[in-house]
Design an enzyme around this catalytic site. Sequence first.
Site, PDB file in Angstrom:
ATOM      1  N   THR A  58       0.805  -1.112   0.015  1.00 45.48           N
ATOM      2  CA  THR A  58       0.110   0.052   0.130  1.00 45.48           C
ATOM      3  C   THR A  58       0.936   1.262   0.015  1.00 45.48           C
ATOM      4  OG1 THR A  58      -1.756  -1.318   1.137  1.00 45.48           O
ATOM      5  CG2 THR A  58      -1.724   1.093   1.050  1.00 45.48           C
TER       6      THR A  58
ATOM      7  N   GLN B 247       0.066  -9.811  -6.179  1.00 48.50           N
ATOM      8  CA  GLN B 247      -0.471 -11.133  -6.296  1.00 48.50           C
ATOM      9  C   GLN B 247       0.343 -12.145  -7.245  1.00 48.50           C
ATOM     10  OE1 GLN B 247      -2.461 -12.644  -4.243  1.00 48.50           O
ATOM     11  NE2 GLN B 247      -3.349 -10.734  -3.136  1.00 48.50           N
TER      12      GLN B 247
ATOM     13  N   SER C 232       4.847  -7.154  -2.220  1.00 46.23           N
ATOM     14  CA  SER C 232       4.599  -7.142  -0.643  1.00 46.23           C
ATOM     15  C   SER C 232       5.117  -8.469   0.090  1.00 46.23           C
ATOM     16  CB  SER C 232       3.023  -7.154  -0.442  1.00 46.23           C
ATOM     17  OG  SER C 232       2.800  -7.182   1.026  1.00 46.23           O
TER      18      SER C 232
ATOM     19  N   HIS D  96       4.324 -10.109   2.876  1.00 42.98           N
ATOM     20  CA  HIS D  96       3.409 -10.905   3.597  1.00 42.98           C
ATOM     21  C   HIS D  96       2.563 -11.860   2.796  1.00 42.98           C
ATOM     22  CE1 HIS D  96      -0.515  -8.938   3.714  1.00 42.98           C
ATOM     23  NE2 HIS D  96       0.036  -7.746   3.363  1.00 42.98           N
TER      24      HIS D  96
ATOM     25  N   THR E 228      14.386   4.773   9.059  1.00 40.04           N
ATOM     26  CA  THR E 228      15.214   3.642   9.368  1.00 40.04           C
ATOM     27  C   THR E 228      14.759   2.352   8.646  1.00 40.04           C
ATOM     28  OG1 THR E 228      16.189   4.735  11.412  1.00 40.04           O
ATOM     29  CG2 THR E 228      16.537   2.796  11.025  1.00 40.04           C
TER      30      THR E 228
ATOM     31  N   CYS F  70     -15.181  -4.698   4.088  1.00 42.89           N
ATOM     32  CA  CYS F  70     -15.912  -4.057   5.274  1.00 42.89           C
ATOM     33  C   CYS F  70     -15.569  -2.619   5.283  1.00 42.89           C
ATOM     34  CB  CYS F  70     -15.407  -4.783   6.434  1.00 42.89           C
ATOM     35  SG  CYS F  70     -16.794  -4.598   7.550  1.00 42.89           S
TER      36      CYS F  70
HETATM   37  N1  PLP Z   1      -2.319  -4.929  -4.121  1.00 41.65           N
HETATM   38  C1  PLP Z   1      -2.881  -5.985  -4.227  1.00 41.65           C
HETATM   39  C2  PLP Z   1      -3.139  -6.836  -5.683  1.00 41.65           C
HETATM   40  C3  PLP Z   1      -3.376  -6.709  -3.131  1.00 41.65           C
HETATM   41  O1  PLP Z   1      -3.886  -7.851  -3.284  1.00 41.65           O
HETATM   42  C4  PLP Z   1      -3.051  -6.152  -1.745  1.00 41.65           C
HETATM   43  C5  PLP Z   1      -3.284  -6.693  -0.653  1.00 41.65           C
HETATM   44  O2  PLP Z   1      -4.261  -7.461  -0.528  1.00 41.65           O
HETATM   45  C6  PLP Z   1      -2.073  -4.904  -1.802  1.00 41.65           C
HETATM   46  C7  PLP Z   1      -2.144  -4.260  -3.116  1.00 41.65           C
HETATM   47  C8  PLP Z   1      -1.925  -4.072  -0.604  1.00 41.65           C
HETATM   48  O3  PLP Z   1      -0.840  -4.865   0.109  1.00 41.65           O
HETATM   49  P1  PLP Z   1      -0.106  -4.540   1.624  1.00 41.65           P
HETATM   50  O4  PLP Z   1      -1.209  -5.517   2.540  1.00 41.65           O
HETATM   51  O5  PLP Z   1       1.202  -4.833   1.665  1.00 41.65           O
HETATM   52  O6  PLP Z   1      -0.227  -3.148   1.891  1.00 41.65           O
END
Ligand code: PLP
Length: 374
Positions: free
Chosen positions: A71, A175, A194, A196, A232, A314
């Site tokens: 994000t 993804q 990302s 996680h 940092t 939600c």
């Molecule tokens: N973009 C996509 C396609 C995602 O599926 C997600 C998370 O659901 C994000 C961006 C946002 O990622 P993050 O959770 O690392 O902010």
Amino acid sequence: MRVYLDHNATSPLAPAARRALDEAWSSAWGNPSSLHAEGRLARAALDQARTALASFASCSPTEVVFTSGATESINAAIRGAWARAGLRRRIVVGAIEHSAVLETARALAGCTVTEVPCDTNGVVDPARFLDALGDDVAVAALQAANSETGALQPAAAAASACRAQGIPFLCDAVQAAGRLPLEAYREASMLAVSSHKLGGPAGIGLLVVREGTELSPAITGGPQERRRRAGTESPALAAAFAAAALEPPPSNLASLRDGFESALRAIVPDVRIHAEGAPRLPNTSNFAIPGADGELVVIALDLEGISVSTGSACASGAVEPSHVIRAMGYDESEARRAVRVSLGAATTDADVERLLEVLARVAARLRASRAARG
Ligand code: PLP
């Protein structure tokens, strides 16, 4: 034993990432900007992670900017390009982008957002995306794969077209990363990943900023990340992110997913599998069972120890039907029925069998109570 089938939301920490995290918390806890020995150890761990992630993302280490997650990467890309765009006041995005892209573009004062529609299989039309470009475009964005349906998007073609026209282009590869090679998106001027979602820890992500891409930093302060993102860095999170990214992608996901879908169709012949006609991520299945509300399916499965999700978000306490399923031309009730199953590295045949067994019962019960209500 729970069965976790929501890997597109987040994935459990991969064992290699956990080992890297443990090791780096004790050996590389220093501030990578410090000149002393502890700082140098932290800098070395950070550089090593950066080099590994650069090869994962098909870029050079100097093009990797660490962030707190995708994000933030997306905000940095869109806001950063917008701030440098001068008289260019339009942003072009796919209609089924993640809210991190859509809401960021919509929030910019004075910006016109062109949302390019998708077809009934959830794929953004490449010709329409290209048609929407022009010399008034500040930045364009198209994801590599959709988080809800798994449908692959023509992001490589969009990247080439933008490059040819000198338009900064962001590919949200969240993804696709860890499931498909990222080399195809080499022409994107920016790429968001990302940690996680691919077996690394939450709290870290990256933005690839290709050489020559002009961005104003969205976060200002110290000179970290070559002045592109102040704050940092965390060598431990970076090391674990890199360790997860280096794991080979599981090779059995497509056959597990396809087996699940054909067995589901045998149990529920009128099930609708969304984006079935599109090339998809190997781990994702999105379906709707007539007469069974998606949220109720998710809750019933959770009570039986199985974690899946709806596409709904939600928002202020109210569940919004998925904008992705709506953009594919389905009505609101179909969007409310959508259920997403997303598999991961540890998913087994037994997990899928258990899901099918419980889903058969849950679907029959929900449909019976819907029929009784008339
Ligand atoms: N973009 C996509 C396609 C995602 O599926 C997600 C998370 O659901 C994000 C961006 C946002 O990622 P993050 O959770 O690392 O902010």
